[in-house]
Scaffold this active site. Structure first.
Site, mmCIF file in Angstrom:
data_model
loop_
_atom_site.group_PDB
_atom_site.id
_atom_site.type_symbol
_atom_site.label_atom_id
_atom_site.label_comp_id
_atom_site.label_asym_id
_atom_site.label_seq_id
_atom_site.Cartn_x
_atom_site.Cartn_y
_atom_site.Cartn_z
ATOM 1 N N ARG A 1 39.750 64.135 3.864
ATOM 2 C CA ARG A 1 39.145 63.463 5.181
ATOM 3 C C ARG A 1 40.389 63.186 6.059
ATOM 4 O O ARG A 1 41.613 63.502 5.950
ATOM 5 C CB ARG A 1 38.611 62.106 4.634
ATOM 6 N N GLY A 2 39.819 62.779 7.383
ATOM 7 C CA GLY A 2 41.240 62.841 8.368
ATOM 8 C C GLY A 2 40.597 63.854 9.174
ATOM 9 O O GLY A 2 40.533 65.100 9.000
ATOM 10 N N ALA A 3 40.537 63.734 10.570
ATOM 11 C CA ALA A 3 40.028 64.809 11.499
ATOM 12 C C ALA A 3 40.907 66.025 11.348
ATOM 13 O O ALA A 3 40.347 67.092 11.389
ATOM 14 C CB ALA A 3 39.897 63.942 12.880
ATOM 15 N N ARG A 50 30.442 67.349 8.152
ATOM 16 C CA ARG A 50 30.642 66.146 8.635
ATOM 17 C C ARG A 50 30.481 66.271 10.223
ATOM 18 O O ARG A 50 31.214 67.154 10.821
ATOM 19 C CB ARG A 50 31.901 65.503 8.378
ATOM 20 N N GLN A 87 40.742 53.332 2.797
ATOM 21 C CA GLN A 87 41.784 54.279 3.054
ATOM 22 C C GLN A 87 43.233 53.720 3.323
ATOM 23 O O GLN A 87 44.231 54.287 3.019
ATOM 24 C CB GLN A 87 41.441 55.108 4.298
ATOM 25 N N ASP A 128 39.031 60.468 15.780
ATOM 26 C CA ASP A 128 38.161 61.621 15.294
ATOM 27 C C ASP A 128 37.717 62.541 16.380
ATOM 28 O O ASP A 128 37.318 63.691 16.415
ATOM 29 C CB ASP A 128 37.143 61.126 14.462
ATOM 30 N N ASN A 171 36.380 56.577 16.189
ATOM 31 C CA ASN A 171 37.414 56.552 15.350
ATOM 32 C C ASN A 171 36.667 55.708 14.178
ATOM 33 O O ASN A 171 35.928 55.260 14.268
ATOM 34 C CB ASN A 171 38.721 55.869 15.657
ATOM 35 N N LYS A 172 37.482 55.675 12.883
ATOM 36 C CA LYS A 172 36.906 54.949 11.886
ATOM 37 C C LYS A 172 36.232 53.549 12.405
ATOM 38 O O LYS A 172 36.674 52.613 13.156
ATOM 39 C CB LYS A 172 38.068 54.489 10.860
#
Lengths: 347, 347
Positions: free
Chosen positions: A51-53, A94, A197, A238, A248-249
């Site tokens: 995960r993570g853009a 995603r 995370q 993101d 973002n998150k």
């Protein structure tokens, strides 16, 4: 922990397969999955093995290499048509981060120009995307760290480190650079529910690097600021839309609101591959809704009362006017807006 | 779940002991502890068998009954001196909520006036404190519900229901009353890390009452407001100082900041026993710091990376000027301040 951040290699091309560090098992155990086709790469992205853009963009690029190898073997003439289906599958894994679509478009352009076996050229392109990301992170680290005064303390959110990128990290890259420069007194990490995370991944990376880290629950961030314990909140992104809105998150926008209220700096660190000039504002972004179970259970253990449901958006939208600094590999934009961002628009 | 909220009796006097519903085990199992002395009552408060400002006050009052019985048996002449030590022990069990000290002072005044066996009078006083709390909750429920428009949705925080009080609840009492009046479309509960009072306790109480509840992670509250999904955030309080500052569960002040930013109403519901006129402002309150393990582990399962530490304040301070309405059993104070609160000061 024997490792340091340089030895964390979450995404590895083995020569004929893609090896991914399974981030769902961290920090309890360090397991790798070995993937040989696009279907399993798409599943790994969807199920958050990775995960993570930036990291999912790089992973998908290698996924295209695997897909092209399979399709070229199946049909040396018709592989390009087949590959389009694989790219659509990877794109859909995603919806929110733009780096995924950005990397896949780049791979598709590369594929369109090949003759004969496409694998060598595509692999070179994927490796290039990977290497450019690490390079961008190092540059963002330097630009961001320059904004931080000596004896500062910072709060970071989610995971934006080696695990979320090609290596080094975006927001966490800035923290690594600032730490190396001796500027940081204390690094706080917000645990980042529901996936944790912060406590699972960011704390793991920082302890690997021997950077002391203090966790807080997400709901303690405001009181941390009220107590003047941090001078900056530093997050990744993101997707950043043309007007400077930051996707973002989930929870990022709350931090930005509180930073403004408590006069704490709010820094967003994201490579240019995260900028999406095709969207006017954050309101147009598809915010991924994930399973209720991520909120209602933890480590396969039901934590919520039976009968309760959950609302679980994975991301949120921070309006540009709450962002003090946007750091890209090309430099720092203070108080980002449409006009300032336009300078970074690709030709 | 066969129970409804009226059958939730978290604090029960059995005739010769105090029975407490062990809230640490909810919602997985419904277990009761039976306590016969002040030492075990103090431990139950400290270890969060029972929590919630009004509930720990009531529990401590019954603890004084148990202590007086023991001390009177030990020394029919000298029991009052011995009892003082028990009251000190109970007072120290948790530092932040004022209801604990308030209930113990009331029990001490009662004890000072008794002759012969103190148990009957003290038991009557404890029962009175308990009954008055339930009565106050019903009144607050009506006052608070009157503030809510039809077709509203609300977010509540932590647990402020039958489990946190003598019965019915403060903020959750308002929600129960508003639901009964048909005013609520949707009730959101924030999970409230690290102890998860929202997902474990509030969701349990609401499902017992067949009130549908949707959980969110604490970091999603801002995005919930940005999406205009709630018109009110409704919380309890552990202590309200003379100027109207509200000390409540960590995260409350963040909600208040975001309510102001997003123009959502912020309602605090607390009985007059929560008002502390001896303290000028929230800055003077002792904010309890709890064990790092509450953040680093969950259900005896380590969630955080090894080597990480944690900052774990159990409460925070919401400045009075962020509170839109303070609801007590004596009515509603809009935009509470020192002058408006002074009206509620006991003679």
């Amino acid at each position: 922990m024997q490792e340091d951040s340089d030895s964390i290699r979450a995404i590895q091309w083995t020569g004929d397969s893609l090896r991914l560090l399974d981030q769902r098992d961290l920090p309890a155990s360090v397991n790798y999955l070995e993937l040989v086709d696009a279907v399993s790469v798409a599943a790994a992205i969807r199920d958050m093995v990775v995960r993570g853009a930036p990291a999912i963009g790089i992973t998908a690029a290698y996924g295209v290499v695997l897909a092209a190898r399979q399709r070229y073997a199946e049909s040396p003439q018709g592989w390009q048509g087949l590959l389009e289906g694989d790219i659509r599958l990877l794109t859909a894994a995603r919806p929110t981060a733009v780096n995924l679509a950005w990397a896949l478009q780049r791979m598709q352009r590369c594929a369109a120009g090949t003759e004969g076996d496409p694998v060598p050229l595509l692999l070179e392109e994927a490796r290039q995307i990977h290497a450019e990301d690490i390079d961008a992170n190092r540059q963002m680290g330097a630009h961001g760290a320059a904004l931080i005064d000596a004896n500062s303390s910072v709060l970071t959110y989610c995971n934006t480190g080696s695990l979320a990128t090609g290596g080094y990290g975006t927001a966490l890259g800035v923290i690594r650079s600032a730490w190396a420069a001796g500027k940081l007194q204390q690094v706080y990490a917000s645990e980042t529910r529901p996936w944790l995370q912060g406590s699972r991944l960011t704390a793991w990376e920082l302890t690997c690097d021997r950077i002391p880290v203090t966790l807080i629950t997400d709901n303690a961030a405001g009181f941390l600021m009220q107590n003047r314990r941090v001078q900056w909140v530093i997050t990744g992104a993101d997707r950043v839309t043309a007007n400077g809105d930051v996707i973002n998150k989930i929870g990022t926008s709350s931090l930005a609101v509180m930073c403004r209220h408590y006069d704490v700096g709010f820094m967003v660190v994201a490579p240019c591959s995260t900028l999406d000039f095709s969207l006017d504002s954050g309101a147009q972004v598809n915010i991924e809704q994930r399973s209720e179970d991520e909120v209602l259970t933890l480590a396969d253990h039901r934590i919520a009362a039976a009968g309760a449901s959950a609302w679980n958006p994975a991301f949120d939208i921070t309006p540009a006017d709450l962002v003090d600094c946007l750091v890209t590999e090309r430099g720092v934009i203070r108080a980002p807006d449409r006009a300032k961002l336009a300078v970074l628009k690709p030709d």
